[in-house]
Structure formats: structure tokens, C-alpha cells
Motif scaffolding. Structure first.
Motif, PDB file in Angstrom:
ATOM      1  N   GLU A   5     -22.999   4.440   0.078  1.00 46.58           N
ATOM      2  CA  GLU A   5     -22.406   5.571  -0.635  1.00 46.58           C
ATOM      3  C   GLU A   5     -22.615   5.411  -2.124  1.00 46.58           C
ATOM      4  O   GLU A   5     -22.446   4.317  -2.677  1.00 46.58           O
ATOM      5  N   GLN A   6     -22.953   6.512  -2.772  1.00 50.21           N
ATOM      6  CA  GLN A   6     -23.163   6.493  -4.211  1.00 50.21           C
ATOM      7  C   GLN A   6     -22.197   7.426  -4.899  1.00 50.21           C
ATOM      8  O   GLN A   6     -21.806   8.469  -4.368  1.00 50.21           O
ATOM      9  N   SER A   7     -21.830   7.031  -6.114  1.00 49.98           N
ATOM     10  CA  SER A   7     -20.952   7.885  -6.918  1.00 49.98           C
ATOM     11  C   SER A   7     -21.322   7.755  -8.383  1.00 49.98           C
ATOM     12  O   SER A   7     -21.844   6.710  -8.805  1.00 49.98           O
ATOM     13  N   PRO A   8     -21.070   8.814  -9.179  1.00 45.44           N
ATOM     14  CA  PRO A   8     -20.672  10.139  -8.709  1.00 45.44           C
ATOM     15  C   PRO A   8     -21.848  10.879  -8.085  1.00 45.44           C
ATOM     16  O   PRO A   8     -22.988  10.467  -8.276  1.00 45.44           O
ATOM     17  N   PRO A   9     -21.633  11.939  -7.354  1.00 41.62           N
ATOM     18  CA  PRO A   9     -22.751  12.701  -6.796  1.00 41.62           C
ATOM     19  C   PRO A   9     -23.530  13.447  -7.872  1.00 41.62           C
ATOM     20  O   PRO A   9     -24.748  13.617  -7.737  1.00 41.62           O
ATOM     21  N   ASP A  10     -22.845  13.871  -8.919  1.00 47.80           N
ATOM     22  CA  ASP A  10     -23.485  14.598 -10.015  1.00 47.80           C
ATOM     23  C   ASP A  10     -22.951  14.082 -11.339  1.00 47.80           C
ATOM     24  O   ASP A  10     -21.773  13.753 -11.456  1.00 47.80           O
ATOM     25  N   LEU A  11     -23.846  14.084 -12.330  1.00 43.51           N
ATOM     26  CA  LEU A  11     -23.473  13.593 -13.660  1.00 43.51           C
ATOM     27  C   LEU A  11     -24.235  14.409 -14.692  1.00 43.51           C
ATOM     28  O   LEU A  11     -25.459  14.558 -14.582  1.00 43.51           O
ATOM     29  N   ILE A  12     -23.502  14.926 -15.657  1.00 44.42           N
ATOM     30  CA  ILE A  12     -24.122  15.707 -16.733  1.00 44.42           C
ATOM     31  C   ILE A  12     -23.804  14.999 -18.041  1.00 44.42           C
ATOM     32  O   ILE A  12     -22.635  14.725 -18.334  1.00 44.42           O
ATOM     33  N   LEU A  13     -24.842  14.710 -18.809  1.00 44.71           N
ATOM     34  CA  LEU A  13     -24.677  13.969 -20.055  1.00 44.71           C
ATOM     35  C   LEU A  13     -25.410  14.656 -21.186  1.00 44.71           C
ATOM     36  O   LEU A  13     -26.398  15.369 -20.967  1.00 44.71           O
ATOM     37  N   GLN A  14     -24.935  14.353 -22.377  1.00 43.43           N
ATOM     38  CA  GLN A  14     -25.703  14.746 -23.561  1.00 43.43           C
ATOM     39  C   GLN A  14     -26.585  13.559 -23.942  1.00 43.43           C
ATOM     40  O   GLN A  14     -26.225  12.383 -23.728  1.00 43.43           O
ATOM     41  N   GLU A  15     -27.718  13.858 -24.500  1.00 42.32           N
ATOM     42  CA  GLU A  15     -28.646  12.822 -24.930  1.00 42.32           C
ATOM     43  C   GLU A  15     -27.918  11.813 -25.815  1.00 42.32           C
ATOM     44  O   GLU A  15     -27.126  12.186 -26.688  1.00 42.32           O
ATOM     45  N   GLY A  16     -28.185  10.526 -25.563  1.00 40.03           N
ATOM     46  CA  GLY A  16     -27.563   9.475 -26.355  1.00 40.03           C
ATOM     47  C   GLY A  16     -26.365   8.838 -25.689  1.00 40.03           C
ATOM     48  O   GLY A  16     -25.945   7.741 -26.076  1.00 40.03           O
ATOM     49  N   ALA A  17     -25.812   9.497 -24.661  1.00 41.25           N
ATOM     50  CA  ALA A  17     -24.629   8.957 -23.986  1.00 41.25           C
ATOM     51  C   ALA A  17     -25.029   7.835 -23.029  1.00 41.25           C
ATOM     52  O   ALA A  17     -26.180   7.711 -22.624  1.00 41.25           O
ATOM     53  N   ASN A  18     -24.028   7.021 -22.683  1.00 43.92           N
ATOM     54  CA  ASN A  18     -24.225   5.950 -21.705  1.00 43.92           C
ATOM     55  C   ASN A  18     -23.603   6.366 -20.375  1.00 43.92           C
ATOM     56  O   ASN A  18     -22.687   7.189 -20.331  1.00 43.92           O
ATOM     57  N   SER A  19     -24.078   5.771 -19.288  1.00 46.90           N
ATOM     58  CA  SER A  19     -23.510   6.110 -17.974  1.00 46.90           C
ATOM     59  C   SER A  19     -23.605   4.922 -17.029  1.00 46.90           C
ATOM     60  O   SER A  19     -24.428   4.024 -17.227  1.00 46.90           O
ATOM     61  N   THR A  20     -22.739   4.940 -16.021  1.00 48.52           N
ATOM     62  CA  THR A  20     -22.737   3.926 -14.970  1.00 48.52           C
ATOM     63  C   THR A  20     -22.752   4.613 -13.620  1.00 48.52           C
ATOM     64  O   THR A  20     -21.894   5.461 -13.336  1.00 48.52           O
ATOM     65  N   LEU A  21     -23.722   4.250 -12.795  1.00 48.19           N
ATOM     66  CA  LEU A  21     -23.825   4.777 -11.446  1.00 48.19           C
ATOM     67  C   LEU A  21     -23.467   3.646 -10.481  1.00 48.19           C
ATOM     68  O   LEU A  21     -23.834   2.489 -10.707  1.00 48.19           O
ATOM     69  N   ARG A  22     -22.777   4.024  -9.397  1.00 47.72           N
ATOM     70  CA  ARG A  22     -22.287   3.005  -8.479  1.00 47.72           C
ATOM     71  C   ARG A  22     -22.849   3.202  -7.087  1.00 47.72           C
ATOM     72  O   ARG A  22     -23.046   4.339  -6.642  1.00 47.72           O
ATOM     73  N   CYS A  23     -23.094   2.074  -6.404  1.00 47.81           N
ATOM     74  CA  CYS A  23     -23.580   2.078  -5.015  1.00 47.81           C
ATOM     75  C   CYS A  23     -22.713   1.105  -4.223  1.00 47.81           C
ATOM     76  O   CYS A  23     -22.662  -0.086  -4.556  1.00 47.81           O
ATOM     77  N   ASN A  24     -22.034   1.611  -3.211  1.00 50.13           N
ATOM     78  CA  ASN A  24     -21.235   0.765  -2.311  1.00 50.13           C
ATOM     79  C   ASN A  24     -21.916   0.684  -0.955  1.00 50.13           C
ATOM     80  O   ASN A  24     -22.419   1.694  -0.455  1.00 50.13           O
ATOM     81  N   PHE A  25     -21.916  -0.487  -0.348  1.00 58.60           N
ATOM     82  CA  PHE A  25     -22.500  -0.636   0.971  1.00 58.60           C
ATOM     83  C   PHE A  25     -21.515  -1.375   1.884  1.00 58.60           C
ATOM     84  O   PHE A  25     -20.712  -2.186   1.417  1.00 58.60           O
ATOM     85  N   SER A  26     -21.603  -1.056   3.176  1.00 59.08           N
ATOM     86  CA  SER A  26     -20.528  -1.423   4.103  1.00 59.08           C
ATOM     87  C   SER A  26     -20.698  -2.792   4.759  1.00 59.08           C
ATOM     88  O   SER A  26     -19.794  -3.261   5.453  1.00 59.08           O
ATOM     89  N   ASP A  27     -21.859  -3.452   4.543  1.00 57.73           N
ATOM     90  CA  ASP A  27     -22.081  -4.746   5.187  1.00 57.73           C
ATOM     91  C   ASP A  27     -22.990  -5.580   4.294  1.00 57.73           C
ATOM     92  O   ASP A  27     -23.557  -5.068   3.319  1.00 57.73           O
ATOM     93  N   SER A  28     -23.146  -6.849   4.598  1.00 64.23           N
ATOM     94  CA  SER A  28     -24.020  -7.702   3.789  1.00 64.23           C
ATOM     95  C   SER A  28     -25.468  -7.229   3.933  1.00 64.23           C
ATOM     96  O   SER A  28     -25.861  -6.708   4.985  1.00 64.23           O
TER      97      SER A  28
END
Lengths: 108, 112
Positions: A5-28
Motif C-alpha cells: 500500500e502506498q500513501s498518499p494516493p495523490d500529491l500536489i506541490l508547488q515547485e521547490g517544495a519537499n515531499s515524503t511518499l510512503r510504502c507499507n508492505f504486509s510481510d518480509s
């Protein structure tokens, strides 16, 4: 099977901004990759990162395998960063299982 | 870096036609894969091959076949194209047990 699963599904930024995208997984997992799909549809390899931290220019990624998540950091975003970001994992097989993606739009 | 190329970026075919999608990689990787990507469904594995003349079904093999006569080339065949096979098709290559895959530019197939 493994759920990714990834979050967020959508992200809107202005140029120059920083962001963090996340990925969760259910097993090793054996492998985790981050991809950027550009507007023409090509998947570009960003990181191969089953564990630890890597950096490539404005992008960096961290995978905490014991807690089953990975983070992709984009700093000083540019319009060319727009597109969809996927994480994908494998577990005891060469077959990739893809997450649902995060759609990023960067405006000037 | 591995380079993976696909024979066409855009393709339009008629229902019932036999369609060949070609994929070539230049790095002597053992594994090759075909995926399709559809809105809301993500990327799904159709077939993969871990050696010449070897193939395994992925998650959605129905309506498709594959051919791998040479290590560098992996073909996806639609025996009788149907409109529900309109999609983006992506080919990938990778080394056995390295798990890292490299993708081609994709082929947008439209079946009318």
C-alpha cells in the motif's frame, strides 16, 4: 500474498517544495524497488533498496525492513518530477508485486 | 544500465487480429517479464520467462501466449485480439535472484 500500500494516493506541490511518499508492505521481502512512471508511461528505476538508506541527487529512500515500510523523499521538487511513483516488492521469487502508486503533480 | 526496448510505442489493431509485441534486452539477463497496466488495476504480470524456451504464467495469462527463442528477446502474442486487451503493455528484464527489474518504454495497444 503480500499486500503493498502506498500513501498518499495523490500529491500536489508547488515547485521547490519537499515531499515524503510512503510504502507499507504486509510481510518480509527480499527486494524493494521505487519507480517513477513518467507521463509517457515509462517506468524509470529510482532505487533498489531492500533495506537501509540511499541517496541520488534530490531523491533519497529509506527502507526499514523490520517494520515493513519504505519512504521516498523528494526535495526541492521540479515540474519534471511529476508522474506516478510506484514501490514494488518481491518475496522468495523474481516476481514483482506493485503498490497502488502515488500520483505527484508539481506546478511552477 | 540495462536497456530494454519494445518494438512499438503505439499500436492499433482490429478485433480478431493476431498481434505480436516484441521486447529486446541488451544485458544478458536471464529473466524477462510482460505486464499490462490498466487504470485502477495497476500493473499485472501476464507471463515471465527465466530462460530460453522456458515460460511461466503470471496472474492474467488468459488470451496471451509468449515466445522466447533467444535470450535477449521475449515476445508477447495475442492470438485473437479483443477489445478488452486494449492496454499499456510493459516488458521488463532482470537477473535471477537479484530481484531488480528494468523496464522498457511500453506499448500502448488499442484494439478496435
Amino acid at each position: 500474498g503480500i499486500q503493498v500500500e502506498q500513501s498518499p494516493p495523490d500529491l500536489i506541490l508547488q515547485e521547490g517544495a519537499n515531499s515524503t511518499l510512503r510504502c507499507n508492505f504486509s510481510d518480509s521481502v527480499n527486494n524493494l524497488q521505487w519507480f517513477h512512471q513518467n507521463p509517457w508511461g515509462q517506468l524509470i528505476n529510482l532505487f533498489y533498496i531492500p533495506s537501509g538508506t540511499k541517496q541520488n541527487g534530490r531523491l533519497s529512500a529509506t527502507t526499514v525492513a523490520t517494520e515493513r515500510y519504505s519512504l521516498l523523499y523528494i526535495s526541492s521538487s521540479q515540474t519534471t518530477d511529476s508522474g506516478v511513483y510506484f514501490c514494488a516488492v518481491t518475496r522468495n521469487t523474481d516476481k514483482l508485486i506493485f503498490g497502488t502508486g502515488t500520483r505527484l503533480q508539481v506546478f511552477p | 544500465d540495462v536497456k530494454v526496448t519494445q518494438s512499438s510505442r503505439y499500436l492499433v489493431k482490429r478485433t480478431g487480429e493476431k498481434v505480436f509485441l516484441e521486447c529486446v534486452q541488451d544485458m544478458d539477463h536471464e529473466n524477462m517479464f510482460w505486464y499490462r497496466q490498466d487504470p485502477g488495476l495497476g500493473l499485472r504480470l501476464i507471463y515471465f520467462s527465466y530462460d530460453v524456451k522456458m515460460k511461466e504464467k503470471g496472474d492474467i495469462p488468459e488470451g496471451y501466449s509468449v515466445s522466447r527463442e533467444k535470450k535477449e528477446r521475449f515476445s508477447l502474442i495475442l492470438e485473437s485480439a479483443s477489445t478488452n486487451q486494449t492496454s499499456m503493455y510493459l516488458c521488463a528484464a532482470g537477473r535471477t535472484n537479484s530481484y531488480e527489474q528494468y523496464f522498457g518504454p511500453g506499448t500502448r495497444l488499442t484494439v478496435t
